[in-house]
Design a protein around this motif. Structure first.
Motif, PDB file in Angstrom:
ATOM      1  N   ASN A   1       0.974  -1.176  -0.048  1.00  0.00           N
ATOM      2  CA  ASN A   1      -0.078   0.297   0.027  1.00  0.00           C
ATOM      3  C   ASN A   1       0.830   1.145  -0.005  1.00  0.00           C
ATOM      4  N   SER A   2       1.980   1.219   0.580  1.00  0.00           N
ATOM      5  CA  SER A   2       2.772   2.319   0.952  1.00  0.00           C
ATOM      6  C   SER A   2       3.415   2.759  -0.648  1.00  0.00           C
ATOM      7  N   LEU A   3       3.853   1.721  -1.201  1.00  0.00           N
ATOM      8  CA  LEU A   3       4.411   1.779  -2.514  1.00  0.00           C
ATOM      9  C   LEU A   3       3.390   2.199  -3.505  1.00  0.00           C
ATOM     10  N   MET A   4       2.355   1.736  -3.426  1.00  0.00           N
ATOM     11  CA  MET A   4       1.212   2.195  -4.591  1.00  0.00           C
ATOM     12  C   MET A   4       0.726   3.705  -4.132  1.00  0.00           C
ATOM     13  N   LYS A   5       1.390   4.298  -3.199  1.00  0.00           N
ATOM     14  CA  LYS A   5       0.982   5.615  -3.087  1.00  0.00           C
ATOM     15  C   LYS A   5       2.108   6.620  -3.268  1.00  0.00           C
ATOM     16  N   GLN A   6       3.035   6.227  -3.871  1.00  0.00           N
ATOM     17  CA  GLN A   6       4.155   6.861  -4.511  1.00  0.00           C
ATOM     18  C   GLN A   6       3.868   8.123  -5.414  1.00  0.00           C
ATOM     19  N   THR A   7       4.487   9.157  -5.288  1.00  0.00           N
ATOM     20  CA  THR A   7       4.176  10.589  -5.861  1.00  0.00           C
ATOM     21  C   THR A   7       4.772  10.812  -7.247  1.00  0.00           C
ATOM     22  N   THR A   8       5.330   9.662  -7.542  1.00  0.00           N
ATOM     23  CA  THR A   8       6.067   9.689  -9.220  1.00  0.00           C
ATOM     24  C   THR A   8       5.452   8.003  -9.685  1.00  0.00           C
ATOM     25  N   THR A   9       5.583   8.277 -11.024  1.00  0.00           N
ATOM     26  CA  THR A   9       5.239   7.048 -11.865  1.00  0.00           C
ATOM     27  C   THR A   9       6.304   6.511 -12.448  1.00  0.00           C
ATOM     28  N   ASP A  10       7.641   7.177 -12.151  1.00  0.00           N
ATOM     29  CA  ASP A  10       8.814   7.039 -12.890  1.00  0.00           C
ATOM     30  C   ASP A  10       9.560   5.675 -12.426  1.00  0.00           C
ATOM     31  N   PHE A  11       8.946   4.685 -12.169  1.00  0.00           N
ATOM     32  CA  PHE A  11       9.544   3.616 -11.420  1.00  0.00           C
ATOM     33  C   PHE A  11       8.983   2.240 -11.798  1.00  0.00           C
ATOM     34  N   THR A  12       9.541   1.122 -11.685  1.00  0.00           N
ATOM     35  CA  THR A  12       8.885  -0.339 -11.782  1.00  0.00           C
ATOM     36  C   THR A  12       9.217  -0.881 -10.548  1.00  0.00           C
TER      37      THR A  12
END
Length: 253
Positions: A22-33
């Motif tokens: 859940n904490s990873l899904m809330k990241q403020t950027t989409t620039d990651f996998t």
């Protein structure tokens, strides 16, 4: 191609895993996998990982054929990705929504080999140097200081791999991988080898990672044999540090 690969090995973590995802899904950027590496789980963790990947295109699942250990799982995650920056999250921990964004910013702005951020442990305990205020500001660390930080327990920057981002080019050039023979301190050895290989280090004391003090984790279940192995790893790290500093001194002459 994204800028950051986040490698998350998991094995039978139950509700802790859900909180981490859940904490990873809330990241403020989409620039990651996010590479969710299933190390042979037998509980519901695998199903949860697949559900997350189906719901969020930033997540991918890798299933190891059998339980091989954290080091093998992390190596598999690194090998699967192609992003120029690599970080690691333990699947029972929590990251701040700006965790990925902060690592990416430090890496891109400073062309760093390793970037590090502040962390808490156990939901409130913080390792600080001289009362660090945890403000969001990047500061460069010399190679001797970086090696000193990663080769001892509980330093502010730490010898941990989960509050750091590593240049993939640097890791590949120096063949830095996890030692799959180790059951403890493999993260310290990895961070030490990376620090010995790199030259440009940046640290931001802003707290972006929370280490969860989970019952049953390695720190609570270590055996005498594991303690002996850890002592041997720290001796190996000291030797790596000495060689790296000697090489740096010779190069500056």
């Amino acid at each position: 191609m994204v800028t950051l690969d986040i490698v998350v090995p998991f094995y039978n973590l139950g509700s802790y895993f859900k909180n981490s995802l859940n904490s990873l899904m809330k990241q403020t950027t989409t620039d990651f996998t996010v590479w969710l590496v299933d190390d042979g789980s037998t509980d519901g963790s695998t199903a949860l990982a697949k559900q997350t990947a189906a719901a969020d295109h930033r997540f991918s699942v890798i299933e190891l054929p059998r339980h091989e250990g954290t080091s093998a799982a992390r190596n598999a995650g690194v090998a699967a990705g192609q992003a120029p920056l690599v970080t690691f999250v333990d699947a029972d921990d929590i990251v701040d929504p700006r965790f990925a964004e902060t690592l990416i910013t430090g890496f891109q702005e400073h062309h760093a080999d390793i970037v590090s951020v502040g962390y808490t442990w156990g939901g409130g305990w913080f390792r600080g140097r001289g009362g660090s205020d945890g403000r969001d500001r990047w500061q460069q660390i010399s190679k001797p200081d970086m090696l000193a930080q990663v080769t001892r327990h509980g330093s502010e920057v730490g010898g941990y791999i989960w509050n750091k981002g590593f240049s993939r080019a640097m890791l590949q050039a120096h063949q830095v991988t996890y030692d799959t023979r180790l059951t403890i301190a493999e993260d310290y050895l990895y961070a030490t080898e990376a620090a010995a290989a790199g030259e440009n280090f940046w640290y931001n004391p802003v707290v972006r990672y929370t280490k969860i003090n989970r019952p049953g984790s390695t720190i609570h279940s270590r055996t005498w044999e594991m303690s002996q192995q850890e002592d041997a790893v720290f001796s190996q790290m000291a030797a790596i540090k000495q060689r790296a500093l000697a090489d740096a001194n010779n190069a500056s002459r």
